[in-house]
Design an enzyme around this catalytic site. Sequence first.
Site, PDB file in Angstrom:
ATOM      1  N   SER A   3     -11.081  -9.207  -1.968  1.00  0.00           N
ATOM      2  CA  SER A   3     -11.693  -8.389  -3.022  1.00  0.00           C
ATOM      3  C   SER A   3     -11.295  -9.005  -4.351  1.00  0.00           C
ATOM      4  O   SER A   3     -10.239  -9.651  -4.457  1.00  0.00           O
ATOM      5  CB  SER A   3     -11.160  -6.957  -2.963  1.00  0.00           C
ATOM      6  OG  SER A   3     -11.490  -6.254  -4.148  1.00  0.00           O
ATOM      7  N   TYR A  26      -4.319  -1.074  -2.965  1.00  0.00           N
ATOM      8  CA  TYR A  26      -5.520  -1.807  -2.546  1.00  0.00           C
ATOM      9  C   TYR A  26      -5.478  -3.276  -3.001  1.00  0.00           C
ATOM     10  O   TYR A  26      -5.630  -4.197  -2.185  1.00  0.00           O
ATOM     11  CB  TYR A  26      -6.775  -1.110  -3.087  1.00  0.00           C
ATOM     12  CG  TYR A  26      -8.062  -1.731  -2.614  1.00  0.00           C
ATOM     13  CD1 TYR A  26      -8.508  -1.529  -1.312  1.00  0.00           C
ATOM     14  CD2 TYR A  26      -8.823  -2.534  -3.449  1.00  0.00           C
ATOM     15  CE1 TYR A  26      -9.691  -2.115  -0.858  1.00  0.00           C
ATOM     16  CE2 TYR A  26     -10.004  -3.117  -3.018  1.00  0.00           C
ATOM     17  CZ  TYR A  26     -10.431  -2.903  -1.720  1.00  0.00           C
ATOM     18  OH  TYR A  26     -11.594  -3.486  -1.273  1.00  0.00           O
TER      19      TYR A  26
END
Length: 255
Positions: free
Chosen positions: A146, A159
């Site tokens: 990501s 995250y």
Amino acid sequence: MVNVSMENKVVIVTGAAKGIGRAIALKMAEAGCRGLAINALRIDEQTETLAQEAQALGANVLLMAGDMSKEEDVKKLIDTTTQKWNGLDVMINNAGIAKANDLFNTSTDDWDQVVTVNMRSTFLGMKFAAAYMKDHGGGSIINMGSIAGITGGSTSPDYGASKAGVLALTKYGAKFLAQYGIRVNALAPGTINTQMIKRNFEHLKPEELKARLAAIPMGRMGDPEEVANVALFFASDLSSFITGDSLMITGGRHT
Ligand SMILES: NC(=O)c1ccc[n+]([C@@H]2O[C@H](COP(=O)([O-])OP(=O)(O)OC[C@H]3O[C@@H](n4cnc5c(N)ncnc54)[C@H](O)[C@@H]3O)[C@@H](O)[C@H]2O)c1
């Protein structure tokens, strides 16, 4: 005309019930893969429909429930796939979760869950897919990173950290597995229109949401298919001299 074909390839996509994983599974089917194993946490109407759509595109499909953070489930998925089609060419470690809690609201359990699902499932998928591929002509492993793994992210502390781990695992895997003819690359999407991002954004005030979208130079969220197109590139022989890399799919956002 350049034809990106997956014709002789057996592919596994994890966490493919919806969102980006679903789009990748359909892309692989469309590109003519020989066998397509679709993993999801559970088999339900949504996954049955996906399997039917992939079959309608001509794919042979194996639909398997399994939690990719559990070693026995990952092994079972890979064993069943390789026994069914006598091969495994592409492993796409897409399964992942996100929580929308800031630093003060992230519990130790939240941290453990996000890091475990995002990092351990990538480690297990890479390890057991590569263990098969190394004795069967190599392959391509694609991990779902990501932009948050590069920038740290802006919603929660767990995250971005977990995705930075995925990007590091990708680089390690590429170096270690090159000797076996296995390439390892990562996708680093920005804001892609899926349920994950909707859940992340639902707590934002309208002006905050506007600011998030304004931070994307192209001024919009990405479509899952735009990530799937890059997955196809890394999965196919078009990327035969690329390993240990990640590609940002962010509409121009780099921060
Ligand atoms: N949507 C985005 O903007 C975005 C951006 C960057 C990276 N990603 C990553 O892309 C991947 C797919 O996300 P998405 O946006 O499609 O979200 P999503 O929530 O729509 O899909 C995630 C899928 O992973 C599955 N999953 C979760 N834990 C699992 C487990 N332990 N075992 C098997 N499956 C599991 C879920 O059931 C779901 O089907 C994730 O790794 C995510 O972190 C998404």
